[in-house]
Design an enzyme around this catalytic site. Structure first.
Site, short mmCIF file in Angstrom:
data_model
loop_
_atom_site.label_atom_id
_atom_site.label_comp_id
_atom_site.label_asym_id
_atom_site.label_seq_id
_atom_site.Cartn_x
_atom_site.Cartn_y
_atom_site.Cartn_z
N LYS A 153 13.16 48.54 57.87
CA LYS A 153 12.75 49.49 58.91
C LYS A 153 12.56 50.87 58.29
CE LYS A 153 14.74 52.27 61.72
NZ LYS A 153 13.74 53.36 61.72
N GLU A 155 23.79 54.53 50.94
CA GLU A 155 23.41 55.70 50.15
C GLU A 155 23.27 56.85 51.13
OE1 GLU A 155 23.07 55.80 46.91
OE2 GLU A 155 22.91 53.69 46.34
N GLU A 206 25.30 69.63 54.64
CA GLU A 206 24.00 69.36 54.05
C GLU A 206 22.92 70.02 54.92
OE1 GLU A 206 22.68 65.26 54.23
OE2 GLU A 206 22.16 65.37 52.12
N CYS A 256 18.54 64.09 49.01
CA CYS A 256 19.99 63.85 49.15
C CYS A 256 20.76 64.43 47.97
CB CYS A 256 20.25 62.37 49.29
SG CYS A 256 19.40 61.41 48.03
N GLY A 262 25.55 56.25 58.65
CA GLY A 262 26.20 55.35 57.69
C GLY A 262 27.57 54.91 58.18
N GLY A 291 20.49 57.04 54.35
CA GLY A 291 20.30 57.99 55.44
C GLY A 291 21.52 58.88 55.57
N SER A 292 21.74 59.38 56.77
CA SER A 292 22.80 60.36 56.96
C SER A 292 24.18 59.71 56.95
CB SER A 292 22.57 61.10 58.28
OG SER A 292 22.61 60.19 59.34
N THR A 293 25.17 60.52 56.63
CA THR A 293 26.55 60.02 56.58
C THR A 293 27.02 59.58 57.97
OG1 THR A 293 27.00 61.33 54.61
CG2 THR A 293 28.90 60.67 55.92
P1 NAD Z 1 19.23 59.18 59.59
O1 NAD Z 1 20.54 58.60 59.23
O2 NAD Z 1 19.09 59.89 60.86
O3 NAD Z 1 18.11 58.07 59.57
C1 NAD Z 1 17.92 57.18 58.51
C2 NAD Z 1 17.36 55.89 59.04
O4 NAD Z 1 18.31 55.24 59.89
C3 NAD Z 1 16.10 56.04 59.88
O5 NAD Z 1 15.23 54.96 59.60
C4 NAD Z 1 16.64 55.95 61.31
O6 NAD Z 1 15.69 55.51 62.24
C5 NAD Z 1 17.74 54.93 61.14
N1 NAD Z 1 18.81 54.98 62.15
C6 NAD Z 1 19.17 56.02 62.94
N2 NAD Z 1 20.23 55.66 63.71
C7 NAD Z 1 20.53 54.38 63.40
C8 NAD Z 1 21.54 53.46 63.85
N3 NAD Z 1 22.45 53.80 64.76
N4 NAD Z 1 21.57 52.22 63.28
C9 NAD Z 1 20.68 51.87 62.33
N5 NAD Z 1 19.71 52.70 61.89
C10 NAD Z 1 19.63 53.94 62.40
O7 NAD Z 1 18.88 60.11 58.35
P2 NAD Z 1 17.59 61.00 58.15
O8 NAD Z 1 17.81 62.29 58.85
O9 NAD Z 1 16.36 60.25 58.45
O10 NAD Z 1 17.63 61.19 56.56
C11 NAD Z 1 18.27 62.23 55.96
C12 NAD Z 1 19.60 61.79 55.38
O11 NAD Z 1 19.44 60.74 54.44
C13 NAD Z 1 20.25 62.91 54.63
O12 NAD Z 1 21.60 62.99 55.00
C14 NAD Z 1 20.14 62.49 53.17
O13 NAD Z 1 21.12 62.99 52.32
C15 NAD Z 1 20.18 61.02 53.26
N6 NAD Z 1 19.54 60.42 52.09
C16 NAD Z 1 20.35 59.83 51.16
C17 NAD Z 1 19.79 59.24 50.03
C18 NAD Z 1 20.65 58.60 48.98
O14 NAD Z 1 20.14 57.88 48.15
N7 NAD Z 1 21.94 58.82 48.99
C19 NAD Z 1 18.40 59.26 49.85
C20 NAD Z 1 17.62 59.87 50.82
C21 NAD Z 1 18.21 60.44 51.95
#
Ligand code: NAD
Ligand code: MG
Length: 471
Positions: A178, A252, A383, A286, A235, A230-232
């Site tokens: 996704k 991650e 962040e 990130c 996660g 994605g976000s902590t």
């Molecule tokens: P986010 O967590 O809001 O979204 C990431 C993904 O998760 C999106 O596809 C979103 O639709 C999906 N999502 C949202 N809620 C969900 C749920 N309850 N269950 C399953 N999936 C869900 O993050 P974002 O704002 O899109 O991305 C930015 C974050 O990602 C930052 O915190 C950044 O540090 C992190 N990031 C980390 C890495 C790494 O390798 N560590 C790389 C890139 C980004």
């Protein structure tokens, strides 16, 4: 001064359709509802994207299971490798188109999508194609896990897809991925590439949608492995929902990297490293070097030079080949950056941006630094995920280590010094998955990437990246 001549890349090479379906079992299929993706540089609606609900997700997981059992896990590894090599070559052939598409949907400068994102995407597929028939040299008795559910963010849309899909397929798994809701277009172009490569139906499935779609995917009972970037916060939710099931999990997450500059560092190179560390990809990184730790004795000189350099950064049209800083990915992200920057001012830090004209339409934020930042300030702890740098100072190496590690995150760090012994001393003490020395934001498919603490667990890239997709 000279007159500025824009050098925009042509959009003609991309063919964006009015609407896109879900990619399930090798076909594009409709869904009951849809959402729009926009160009963040103009707010223009680019396309209508199918939104997958739990029934669609179930169809995708079923297709992936069938493909896993009847085709993909049965193929000789050398055959799997051929498909991956073929995908890598098609990505290279279509690289200009993919770069333009990525810049339009995401807002990142074409210079970066063309020279960084897409070359790394191809490199990742080549790298893992090479591993497919050599897995027994990585782990003993390598066996695939099954169906992988993969959820990725919007900051490096196609690159995060490559990081997830290439090792999964090389190890013999099938996937349902996704993409993020603001940047689905290159993942859908990748679906076409899978067809072009004659990849067996169901090996790769792409379900578009927002958080609810992601939740339906990671909670699906037919999934054997969950990989999330994605976000902590999200996660944590996923870790809770996966706990107590047999699913394997890698996360991650976010970061708040320290970029540490010692007084013996080559100052001009350090300034370039600081700029690259925080303004690359609008700071939507990130592992961005978002906390600058500079040794007190050189702080004034370094900040002067940094400000001079920042005044030359060109903010604007992502498709202009001269652009250094493109558009902020979404209105929501822009709001988050504004809120945290306002908090920085309220807490007493000093804000500075170079004079910089921003376009009228679209989402923009000028490159910004905060000086006089204390460790307790929100801009030093949270962040920001934007082009905003917080500057702190230190006197001794010990103090630099303590400040650098004073964060709930632990993804990356940078060290700038002439002394090799000091680099090693720092690298041993910094609690970060990646430590760059006299450089920053360098990536290679052969090198593992991942975090400590609230930055997540598991490694992507390199031989270590295979372990997440093998039993
Ligand atoms: P986010 O967590 O809001 O979204 C990431 C993904 O998760 C999106 O596809 C979103 O639709 C999906 N999502 C949202 N809620 C969900 C749920 N309850 N269950 C399953 N999936 C869900 O993050 P974002 O704002 O899109 O991305 C930015 C974050 O990602 C930052 O915190 C950044 O540090 C992190 N990031 C980390 C890495 C790494 O390798 N560590 C790389 C890139 C980004
Ligand atoms: Mg978009």
């Amino acid at each position: 001064m000279f007159e500025y001549a824009p050098a925009p890349e042509s959009r003609d090479i991309v063919d964006i359709k009015a609407s896109y379906g879900l990619f399930i079992d090798g076909e594009f299929v409709d869904a009951d509802s849809s959402f729009k993706t926009v160009d963040p540089a103009s707010e223009e609606v680019l396309a209508e994207i199918a939104e997958a609900d739990a029934t669609d997700v179930d169809r995708a997981v079923t297709a992936a299971r069938k493909a896993y059992e009847s085709v993909w896990s049965q193929l000789p590894a050398t055959e799997r490798a051929k498909y991956l090599f073929r995908i890598a070559r098609i990505i290279q052939e279509r690289s200009r188109e993919l770069a333009v598409l990525e810049s339009i949907d995401n807002g990142k400068p074409i210079r970066e999508s063309r020279d960084v994102d897409i070359p790394l995407v191809a490199a990742h597929f080549f790298y893992y194609a090479g591993w497919a028939d050599k897995l027994e040299f990585a782990v003993r008795d390598p066996r695939p896990i099954g169906v992988a559910a993969q959820v990725i963010p919007w900051n490096f849309p196609l690159l995060m897809l490559a990081w997830k899909i290439a090792p999964a397929l090389a190890c013999g798994n099938t996937v349902v991925l996704k993409p993020a809701e603001t940047t689905p277009l290159t993942a859908l172009a990748f679906a076409e590439i899978c067809r072009q490569a004659d990849l067996p139906p169901g090996v790769v499935n792409i379900v578009t949608g927002a958080g609810e779609t992601g939740r339906a995917l990671v909670e699906h009972e037919g999934v054997d492995k969950v990989a999330f970037t994605g976000s902590t916060d999200v996660g944590r939710q996923i870790a809770r929902s996966v706990a107590g099931t047999a699913k394997r999990l890698t996360l991650e997450l976010g970061g708040k990297a320290a970029n540490v500059i010692f007084d013996d560092a080559p100052v001009d190179q350090a300034v370039e490293g600081i700029v690259n560390g925080i303004f690359f990809n609008q700071g939507h990184v990130c592992c961005a070097g978002s906390r600058l730790l500079v040794q007190e004795s050189i702080a004034e000189e370094l900040l002067d030079r940094l400000k001079t350099r920042m005044a030359t950064l060109r903010v604007g049209d992502p498709l202009d080949k001269n652009t250094d800083i493109g558009a902020i990915n979404s209105a929501a992200q822009l709001e988050k950056i504004r809120t945290l920057s306002a908090a920085g001012e309220e807490e007493g830090a000093t804000r500075w941006s170079p004079p910089c004209e921003l376009p009228d339409r679209g989402f923009w934020f000028a490159p910004t630094i905060f000086t006089g930042v204390a460790q307790s300030h929100r801009i030093a702890r949270e962040e920001i995920f934007g082009p905003v740098l917080s500057v702190l100072t230190f006197r001794t190496p010990q103090e630099a280590v303590e400040k650098a590690n004073n964060t709930p995150y632990g993804l990356s760090a940078g060290v700038w010094t002439e002394k090799g012994s000091r680099i090693l001393w720092m690298a041993e003490r910094l609690r970060a998955g990646v430590v760059w020395a006299n450089t920053f934001n360098k990536f290679d498919p052969a090198s593992p990437f991942g975090g400590y603490k609230e930055s997540g667990f598991g490694r992507e890239g390199g031989r270590h990246g295979l372990e997440a997709y093998l039993r």
